[in-house]
Design a protein around this motif. Structure first.
Motif, PDB file in Angstrom:
ATOM      1  N   ALA A 251      -6.030  29.266   4.958  1.00 17.68           N
ATOM      2  CA  ALA A 251      -6.580  29.029   6.304  1.00 17.68           C
ATOM      3  C   ALA A 251      -7.647  27.938   6.308  1.00 17.68           C
ATOM      4  N   ASP A 252      -8.556  27.966   5.345  1.00 18.32           N
ATOM      5  CA  ASP A 252      -9.678  27.014   5.350  1.00 18.32           C
ATOM      6  C   ASP A 252      -9.846  26.283   4.024  1.00 18.32           C
ATOM      7  N   ASN A 253      -8.819  26.308   3.193  1.00 22.65           N
ATOM      8  CA  ASN A 253      -8.910  25.643   1.892  1.00 22.65           C
ATOM      9  C   ASN A 253      -7.778  24.641   1.720  1.00 22.65           C
ATOM     10  N   ILE A 254      -8.063  23.572   1.016  1.00 18.99           N
ATOM     11  CA  ILE A 254      -7.016  22.684   0.513  1.00 18.99           C
ATOM     12  C   ILE A 254      -6.675  23.199  -0.882  1.00 18.99           C
ATOM     13  N   ILE A 255      -5.419  23.555  -1.108  1.00 23.00           N
ATOM     14  CA  ILE A 255      -5.022  24.201  -2.345  1.00 23.00           C
ATOM     15  C   ILE A 255      -4.173  23.240  -3.191  1.00 23.00           C
ATOM     16  N   VAL A 256      -4.468  23.222  -4.480  1.00 15.02           N
ATOM     17  CA  VAL A 256      -3.678  22.405  -5.403  1.00 15.02           C
ATOM     18  C   VAL A 256      -2.235  22.911  -5.389  1.00 15.02           C
ATOM     19  N   PRO A 257      -1.271  22.078  -5.029  1.00 11.45           N
ATOM     20  CA  PRO A 257       0.122  22.549  -4.973  1.00 11.45           C
ATOM     21  C   PRO A 257       0.700  22.751  -6.372  1.00 11.45           C
ATOM     22  N   VAL A 258       1.759  23.558  -6.421  1.00  6.53           N
ATOM     23  CA  VAL A 258       2.450  23.755  -7.689  1.00  6.53           C
ATOM     24  C   VAL A 258       3.038  22.424  -8.125  1.00  6.53           C
ATOM     25  N   VAL A 259       2.883  22.100  -9.386  1.00  9.44           N
ATOM     26  CA  VAL A 259       3.355  20.805  -9.898  1.00  9.44           C
ATOM     27  C   VAL A 259       4.869  20.709  -9.757  1.00  9.44           C
ATOM     28  N   ALA A 260       5.313  19.633  -9.139  1.00  5.22           N
ATOM     29  CA  ALA A 260       6.747  19.434  -8.904  1.00  5.22           C
ATOM     30  C   ALA A 260       7.458  19.060 -10.202  1.00  5.22           C
ATOM     31  N   PHE A 261       8.691  19.511 -10.334  1.00  2.00           N
ATOM     32  CA  PHE A 261       9.487  19.176 -11.509  1.00  2.00           C
ATOM     33  C   PHE A 261       9.958  17.726 -11.417  1.00  2.00           C
ATOM     34  N   ASP A 262      10.075  17.104 -12.561  1.00  2.00           N
ATOM     35  CA  ASP A 262      10.600  15.740 -12.620  1.00  2.00           C
ATOM     36  C   ASP A 262      12.124  15.828 -12.616  1.00  2.00           C
ATOM     37  N   LEU A 263      12.683  15.957 -11.429  1.00  2.00           N
ATOM     38  CA  LEU A 263      14.126  16.178 -11.304  1.00  2.00           C
ATOM     39  C   LEU A 263      14.943  14.967 -11.754  1.00  2.00           C
ATOM     40  N   LYS A 264      14.350  13.771 -11.679  1.00  2.00           N
ATOM     41  CA  LYS A 264      15.082  12.576 -12.096  1.00  2.00           C
ATOM     42  C   LYS A 264      15.399  12.613 -13.588  1.00  2.00           C
ATOM     43  N   SER A 265      14.534  13.281 -14.348  1.00  2.00           N
ATOM     44  CA  SER A 265      14.769  13.390 -15.790  1.00  2.00           C
ATOM     45  C   SER A 265      15.699  14.558 -16.123  1.00  2.00           C
ATOM     46  N   GLY A 266      16.091  15.312 -15.087  1.00  2.00           N
ATOM     47  CA  GLY A 266      16.982  16.450 -15.298  1.00  2.00           C
ATOM     48  C   GLY A 266      16.262  17.762 -15.495  1.00  2.00           C
ATOM     49  N   LYS A 267      14.935  17.754 -15.541  1.00  2.00           N
ATOM     50  CA  LYS A 267      14.176  18.993 -15.742  1.00  2.00           C
ATOM     51  C   LYS A 267      14.294  19.885 -14.509  1.00  2.00           C
ATOM     52  N   ARG A 451      -9.206  17.325  -1.924  1.00  2.00           N
ATOM     53  CA  ARG A 451      -8.131  16.591  -1.244  1.00  2.00           C
ATOM     54  C   ARG A 451      -6.835  16.881  -1.976  1.00  2.00           C
ATOM     55  N   LEU A 452      -5.731  16.632  -1.325  1.00  2.00           N
ATOM     56  CA  LEU A 452      -4.438  16.862  -1.965  1.00  2.00           C
ATOM     57  C   LEU A 452      -4.225  15.830  -3.070  1.00  2.00           C
ATOM     58  N   PRO A 453      -3.992  16.275  -4.296  1.00  2.00           N
ATOM     59  CA  PRO A 453      -3.804  15.320  -5.398  1.00  2.00           C
ATOM     60  C   PRO A 453      -2.438  14.667  -5.331  1.00  2.00           C
ATOM     61  N   ASN A 454      -2.359  13.431  -5.781  1.00  2.00           N
ATOM     62  CA  ASN A 454      -1.069  12.746  -5.839  1.00  2.00           C
ATOM     63  C   ASN A 454      -0.481  12.766  -7.244  1.00  2.00           C
ATOM     64  N   GLN A 455      -1.144  13.499  -8.151  1.00  2.00           N
ATOM     65  CA  GLN A 455      -0.655  13.664  -9.515  1.00  2.00           C
ATOM     66  C   GLN A 455      -1.201  14.978 -10.076  1.00  2.00           C
ATOM     67  N   PRO A 456      -0.617  15.511 -11.132  1.00  2.00           N
ATOM     68  CA  PRO A 456      -1.101  16.775 -11.698  1.00  2.00           C
ATOM     69  C   PRO A 456      -2.562  16.694 -12.127  1.00  2.00           C
ATOM     70  N   VAL A 457      -3.260  17.834 -12.017  1.00  2.00           N
ATOM     71  CA  VAL A 457      -4.685  17.861 -12.356  1.00  2.00           C
ATOM     72  C   VAL A 457      -4.951  18.774 -13.554  1.00  2.00           C
ATOM     73  N   TYR A 458      -3.977  18.857 -14.444  1.00  2.00           N
ATOM     74  CA  TYR A 458      -4.146  19.670 -15.646  1.00  2.00           C
ATOM     75  C   TYR A 458      -5.359  19.211 -16.454  1.00  2.00           C
ATOM     76  N   GLY A 459      -5.477  17.890 -16.618  1.00  2.00           N
ATOM     77  CA  GLY A 459      -6.576  17.348 -17.415  1.00  2.00           C
ATOM     78  C   GLY A 459      -7.932  17.674 -16.822  1.00  2.00           C
ATOM     79  N   GLU A 460      -8.058  17.560 -15.497  1.00  2.00           N
ATOM     80  CA  GLU A 460      -9.334  17.861 -14.859  1.00  2.00           C
ATOM     81  C   GLU A 460      -9.676  19.344 -14.976  1.00  2.00           C
ATOM     82  N   TYR A 461      -8.682  20.198 -14.862  1.00  2.00           N
ATOM     83  CA  TYR A 461      -8.930  21.636 -15.015  1.00  2.00           C
ATOM     84  C   TYR A 461      -9.391  21.945 -16.445  1.00  2.00           C
ATOM     85  N   GLN A 462      -8.793  21.247 -17.405  1.00  2.00           N
ATOM     86  CA  GLN A 462      -9.192  21.431 -18.800  1.00  2.00           C
ATOM     87  C   GLN A 462     -10.655  21.009 -19.004  1.00  2.00           C
TER      88      GLN A 462
END
Length: 581
Positions: A251-267, A451-462
C-alpha cells in the motif's frame, strides 16, 4: 454402533510410498547432511523465525524478528503464511534442520500420494489398481522431489494440485452437483496459504473446467455459478490474512520485485532434450498421454479428453515450441511477476497427465486388446516406478555428497571441505541463530526500496544488510549487537556522533526509537530503503517495532476466527456422521 474393518488392499500404496521414500532418502541419512538447495536459506530463515516465535511466545505476524539476520523484513505475511507457521512448529519439534529436512521430505512424499488418491476419488475413478499406482508415481515426480533437492516451495504447492484437478473434473463429471462449495473453497484457501504461484495456476485451471462445464452442461449452470460464488466467498474469508499482508507490504511501500529469469539464455524454460535430473520422467508421462489420445480419442470421456489435452498444452507451454517466452515476458510485466518462468507449468502438466492415465477405463479398449491392455499398462507403469526410484536415489546421493547447491549462495563463497563439515555439524545441532547465519543468501525479495531497481540488488543487500549484521560488536568496536525483545528488535552499537546506516528494513509502518527518543530516520543512499540515523557518542540503542494498520489487524483476526469456525464445524459434522453410523 458397528466397527468398520479397514481394507488394507486400499492402502497398500501408502506402505509402498513409505518404503520408496526411505530408500531415496538413505544417502542423506547415511551422510547425516542437510541438503542446501537453491531456496533453502531463504525458507529456513522463515521457518526458524516462526519456530523462535513459538518457543519464546513472542509473536510477530508482519515483521520477522528472528530470521534474516534480525533485519525486520516482511516476508511470511505474504509468502505462504499458513504452511510456514505449520512448518515452523514442526521445525521446533524436530529440534534441528537435519531432522526437519528428513521429516518433511518423507512427509511430503506421503501427502502427495494421499492428495492424488483423494483427487481420483473425487473424480470417481473406478480402477483401484491404477488409482493407487498413479498415486505412488505422483509422489516421486520431479515436481514433488524438488522440495528435498532444492527446497523449492513449488514442490509443496504441487502437493495440492491433484485436488484442484479433482474439483475441476467434478464440474464436468457430476452435472447434478458440479461444485461442493465447502470442498472447493477450503482447498483453494489451503493452496493460497501454501503457495501463491500455485494458487494462480489453480485459478486458471478451474476457470478452464468451469467454462467447459457451462458449455456442455447448460442445465446445471445456475448450480455451478451459485456454488462457485459461495466457494469464492469462503476462500476469501479464510485468506483475509494474506490480504492483510499484501496491504501492509504494497500500500505505501516500493518493494524490490522478484528477480526476473534470463529467458533469452534458456533459464526457467523447459527443454525437451534436457532429460537429466529427472526431466525424462515428465516426457515419459506426456508420451503415454499422447498415445492414449491418438489411439482412441473418440472413446474417451469428455473429462478425460479435456484433462489430457490440457496436460499436453501446458507441457508445450513450458517450452518455447508454441510461445516466444522471452518476447512475451518482456512485454507483459504482470505475467512476468505471476508466472515468473514458464518451466513452472510442467508441474500442473504432469499432474494432469497422470490423472488422464488413471482415468482410462475398460470402455477405452476393445476386443482382445482389453484382456491384455490393463496388465500391460500396469506393468509399464510399475517398471517406470522402479526406474524412477533408482534415478531419484542417484540424484539424492549426488546432492547429499555435494550438500551445497551451486546457486544456493553468493558465487564468491569457497566450497571447501571444511565448510561442508561445518555446515553439516551446525545443521545437526540444536536450533540457534548460528544455524541460519553460518551461510546466507542475499535474496532481497520483499525488501522496501527508494525506487524500482532496473537491475538485481543482490550486491547491495550483501553490503548493506548481511555484512554489517555479521560485523558483531564483540569483534569490532563499531559493530552491531542485535537482540530480540517483546515484539521488537534492539540494535546496539558504539557511535562517534556521525550519521550511520542501520542494517534494518525501513517500511512505511516501521517505528524507531533511538536512545529512548522516537525518531523518523532519514533514508540511506542506495536502492534499498534503510534508516539513516544521527548516532550519539558512545553506546547507542535503537528499538525497532512494526505497527500495522487497524484494518490489517482486523483482517488477520477475522481470518484466524474463520479457520477456527470452519475446523470446529467440520469436526462437529464428522462426529455426528460417525454417531449416526
Amino acid at each position: 454402533m458397528s466397527k468398520k474393518k479397514i481394507d488394507f488392499n486400499m492402502y497398500w500404496y501408502l506402505l509402498a510410498v513409505v518404503v520408496i521414500s526411505i530408500f531415496i532418502t538413505l544417502p542423506q541419512l547415511y551422510h547425516h547432511v542437510t541438503i542446501i538447495g537453491t531456496d533453502s536459506l531463504f525458507h529456513y530463515n522463515r521457518f526458524y523465525d516462526v519456530a523462535m516465535q513459538i518457543k519464546h511466545h513472542n509473536f510477530s505476524y508482519f515483521m520477522q524478528l528472528y530470521g534474516f539476520l534480525n533485519s525486520g523484513r516482511i516476508v511470511t505475511a505474504v509468502y505462504s503464511p499458513g504452511i510456514t507457521y505449520l512448518l515452523g512448529g514442526l521445525l521446533l519439534v524436530c529440534g534441528s534442520f537435519f531432522r526437519f529436512a528428513i521429516v518433511t521430505r518423507l512427509l511430503f512424499f506421503i501427502l502427495a500420494a494421499l492428495s492424488m488418491n483423494s483427487a481420483l476419488k473425487i473424480m470417481r475413478v473406478k480402477n483401484s489398481v491404477l488409482v493407487q499406482l498413479v498415486s505412488v508415481l505422483y509422489a516421486f515426480t520431479p515436481a514433488i522431489n524438488s522440495w528435498g533437492m532444492a527446497q523449492n516451495f513449488s514442490g509443496i504447492g504441487a502437493i495440492c494440485l491433484p485436488l484442484i484437478f479433482g474439483c475441476g473434473v467434478r464440474m464436468l463429471k457430476r452435472p447434478e452437483h458440479p461444485i461442493s462449495w465447502l470442498q472447493l473453497g477450503g482447498i483453494m484457501a489451503i493452496v493460497l496459504q501454501t503457495h501463491l504461484a500455485t494458487a494462480i495456476q489453480s485459478i486458471v485451471i478451474l476457470i478452464f473446467y468451469a467454462v467447459l462445464a457451462l458449455i456442455i452442461n447448460p442445465k446445471s449452470r445456475w448450480e455451478l455459478v451459485k456454488n462457485g460464488i459461495a466457494a469464492a466467498i469462503l476462500c476469501i474469508g479464510l485468506s483475509l490474512n494474506i490480504i492483510a499482508g499484501m496491504l501492509e507490504l504494497y500500500a505505501d511501500n516500493i518493494i524490490v520485485p522478484v528477480v526476473a529469469f534470463d529467458l533469452k539464455s534458456g533459464k526457467g524454460i523447459y527443454h525437451l532434450l534436457y532429460l537429466s535430473d529427472g526431466g525424462w520422467v515428465n516426457l515419459f508421462f506426456i508420451l503415454i498421454v499422447l498415445v492414449i489420445m491418438l489411439s482412441g480419442f473418440k472413446r474417451l470421456s469428455i473429462e478425460t479428453k479435456a484433462t489430457g489435452l490440457l496436460s499436453v498444452v501446458l507441457f508445450l507451454f513450458a517450452t518455447t515450441m508454441i510461445v516466444d517466452w522471452p518476447t512475451v515476458m518482456a512485454s507483459n510485466p504482470i505475467l512476468n511477476n505471476t508466472l515468473q518462468f514458464p518451466g513452472r507449468l510442467k508441474g500442473p502438466a504432469i499432474t494432469a497427465a497422470l490423472i488422464t492415465i488413471a482415468s482410462v477405463d475398460s470402455s477405452y479398449f476393445s476386443g482382445r486388446v482389453r484382456h491384455y491392455s490393463k496388465p500391460a499398462l500396469v506393468g509399464v507403469l510399475a517398471l517406470f516406478a522402479f526406474t524412477n526410484m533408482v534415478g531419484n536415489f542417484r540424484y539424492s546421493r549426488n546432492a547429499s555428497q555435494q550438500v551445497l547447491s551451486s546457486r544456493a549462495v553468493l558465487p564468491d563463497l569457497k566450497r571447501t571441505k571444511k565448510l561442508k563439515q561445518s555446515l553439516t555439524e551446525v545443521m545437526r545441532s540444536p536450533l540457534s541463530d548460528r544455524t541460519v547465519n553460518l551461510i546466507t543468501k542475499s535474496t532481497p525479495d520483499y525488501m522496501p526500496a527508494t525506487r524500482l531497481p532496473n537491475q538485481p540488488v543482490y550486491g547491495e543487500y550483501q553490503r548493506q544488510i548481511i555484512r554489517p549484521s555479521k560485523n558483531s560488536s564483540h569483534v569490532n568496536r563499531f559493530g552491531y549487537e542485535k537482540v530480540v525483545r517483546k515484539h521488537q528488535i534492539v540494535v546496539k552499537w558504539q557511535g562517534n556522533g556521525s550519521y550511520r546506516t542501520i542494517p534494518i528494513a525501513f517500511y512505511h509502518n516501521s517505528r524507531f526509537q533511538l536512545n529512548g527518543q522516537k525518531i523518523t530516520p532519514k533514508r540511506a543512499k542506495g536502492i534499498l530503503r534503510l534508516p539513516l540515523v544521527r548516532e550519539g557518542s558512545g553506546k547507542n540503542v535503537l528499538r525497532v517495532t512494526y505497527h500495522p494498520r487497524v484494518i490489517s489487524r482486523l483482517l488477520l483476526n477475522l481470518s484466524m476466527l474463520n479457520w477456527v469456525l470452519m475446523i470446529v464445524g467440520m469436526a462437529i459434522y464428522e462426529y455426528r456422521q460417525r454417531k449416526d453410523d
